[in-house]
Design a protein around this motif. Structure first.
Motif, PDB file in Angstrom:
ATOM      1  N   VAL A  24      40.003  35.316  62.120  1.00 24.34           N
ATOM      2  CA  VAL A  24      41.359  35.648  61.678  1.00 24.34           C
ATOM      3  C   VAL A  24      42.038  36.621  62.635  1.00 24.34           C
ATOM      4  N   CYS A  25      41.292  37.592  63.150  1.00 22.47           N
ATOM      5  CA  CYS A  25      41.881  38.709  63.889  1.00 22.47           C
ATOM      6  C   CYS A  25      41.599  38.704  65.382  1.00 22.47           C
ATOM      7  N   GLY A  26      40.701  37.843  65.851  1.00 24.24           N
ATOM      8  CA  GLY A  26      40.399  37.850  67.277  1.00 24.24           C
ATOM      9  C   GLY A  26      39.771  39.162  67.701  1.00 24.24           C
ATOM     10  N   MET A  27      40.072  39.570  68.947  1.00 24.63           N
ATOM     11  CA  MET A  27      39.506  40.792  69.488  1.00 24.63           C
ATOM     12  C   MET A  27      40.557  41.894  69.550  1.00 24.63           C
ATOM     13  N   PRO A  28      40.210  43.107  69.124  1.00 23.46           N
ATOM     14  CA  PRO A  28      41.198  44.203  69.143  1.00 23.46           C
ATOM     15  C   PRO A  28      41.550  44.685  70.541  1.00 23.46           C
TER      16      PRO A  28
END
Length: 453
Positions: free
Chosen positions: A319-323
């Motif tokens: 959902v968020c990938g990599m920060p």
């Protein structure tokens, strides 16, 4: 197993007993065995299901309207609310597209949505503190500090008090956004607590999950449970404990009954163990309605039963990938136009981007793509990053085309000036097409009133 997952009963509600026949499935449902699954076991079923349900022959879904510029002295509703109220009325099957689930028309703004506006409006929904203060409610998301993961790093819980129909509709829309992020492989900048991700993929919560988000409350309950160790007896119990009934603190800080009728059930020295058990049970399940609404929204876009093959971390990455925005990843997907890799302009650009902080690289990503995160898997980046040299006066500001993930660089006299111009652009130019060349097509033709926005 990846080709026979249909034979598994992945529902957490249908595993009432375990035997040597279903112990493995039970271990997956409960979460203990999920970290042992090979990536293809949980990715291939999802990829195949998404492919089979993809809308064919369309570049974008239904059109929705967003108004961000206030008129007539009235403040516009948050774009999260505006889009949510329109999207939940659509047919789920119309939203299962590979890139744009819907097309955005910005009222009174100079932009035509070829993908960049869709990306930019979704990114804007999750810009902190917009998420905290702009939703109409008590907030859907309740901020909490997580100890001991990252000191002073905010993560969010679903607000258990947000249970009106309007609130649950917005939770459903949040689930739709999560599903769209998985299907389109365009991640969201969404900071949820680990226990929320566990609930979304149906892993039962344990006491340690509650400790991560509310250590002080768990310590207080332990003190009540073992209060005799402090010399407290039945005679002086109420002198030391400020509670007189089965009520406890919810995640949003409110005092609520922890069982039906808890306000009228006295808390005593003898029933304190039951009180602690009920308080923990309440806190581990207080967000169930909100989680169910989010999963309902996700089911519009992706096969929710397959989430039971994922760990909480795997779902978060989907959902968020990599920060962190990796410069090396951008180099792997770059395409040069009117310039080559050895050109000094290109060399200066990469050096500048490497010198940026991650926060600046996030701003850069939004400037060139409308998004603020990259997928966890480089292969999931469907659009190549373009660097184009343009014939403009020296030391001008850079421009971009978010719909095409394209950065346009004029010539610069030094890397220092390039860095200065780029920093100015990413910090001060967050609106699309401010030259308003599309404005005449986006005027408000009385299709909606101020109350709609």
């Amino acid at each position: 197993m990846y080709s026979s997952w249909r034979l598994l009963n992945l529902s957490p509600n249908n595993q009432n007993s375990t035997s040597h026949y279903n112990a493995g499935t039970w271990g997956i449902v409960q979460g203990q065995l999920r970290p042992l699954l090979a990536p293809r076991v949980y990715t291939l079923p999802m990829v195949r299901s998404i492919g089979k349900t993809m809308v064919q022959g369309k570049n974008y879904g239904p059109q929705i309207t967003v108004k961000r510029i206030s008129t007539r002295g009235r403040k516009c509703k948050p774009i999260f609310v505006q889009i949510a109220r329109q999207v939940v009325k659509l047919n789920a099957s119309d939203l299962r597209l590979p890139s744009r689930a819907w097309k955005v028309k910005l009222v009174g703004e100079g932009a035509d949505d070829a993908g960049g506006v869709f990306d930019d409006t979704i990114t804007e929904m999750f810009v902190w503190p917009v998420t905290m203060v702009c939703l109409e409610m008590p907030c859907l998301l309740h901020g909490t500090r997580i100890f001991p993961l990252i000191l002073c790093s905010f993560r969010f819980l679903f607000n258990p008090s947000a249970c009106l129909d309007e609130h649950l509709m917005q939770f459903k829309f949040l689930g739709i956004l999560m599903g769209v992020a998985i299907r389109t492989k365009k991640p969201l900048d969404l900071h949820l607590a680990p226990m929320v991700w566990k609930q979304l993929c149906c892993i039962p919560l344990i006491l340690e999950d509650l400790e991560e988000v509310d250590l002080l409350y768990v310590q207080t309950l332990n003190s009540i449970l073992h209060i005799e160790d402090s010399g407290i007896t039945e005679e002086n119990f109420h002198e030391m404990i400020p509670l007189d009934s089965f009520v406890g603190q919810s995640a949003d800080g409110k005092m609520v009954p922890i069982i039906p009728g808890g306000n009228s059930i006295p808390l005593t020295f003898s029933n304190r163990k039951e009180y602690v058990e009920r308080a923990i049970e309440y806190r581990l399940h207080e967000m169930d309605r909100q989680v169910a609404a989010v999963r309902e929204g996700m089911s519009w876009i992706v096969p929710v039963p397959l989430l039971s093959l994922l760990t909480a971390k795997q779902l978060e990455q989907m959902v968020c990938g990599m920060p962190e925005i990796s410069v090396e990843v951008l180099k792997k997907v770059v395409r040069y136009r009117e310039v080559d890799e050895q050109h000094q302009l290109v060399q200066w650009f990469w050096h500048t981007l490497e010198e940026f902080s991650n926060e600046e690289r996030v701003l850069f990503m939004r400037f060139v793509s409308g998004r603020s995160r990259l997928p966890a898997n480089t292969a999931d980046i469907s659009q190549r990053f373009q660097i184009m040299k343009v014939d403009r006066p020296y030391d001008s500001l850079p421009t971009s085309q978010t719909c095409f993930f394209q950065l346009r660089l004029p010539p610069y006299s030094s890397q220092l000036i390039m860095a200065e111009r780029l920093r100015y652009a990413i910090n001060n130019c967050r609106s699309i097409d401010m030259d308003n060349y599309m404005l005449s097509r986006n005027v408000d033709n009385a299709e909606g009133s101020d109350t709609d926005y």
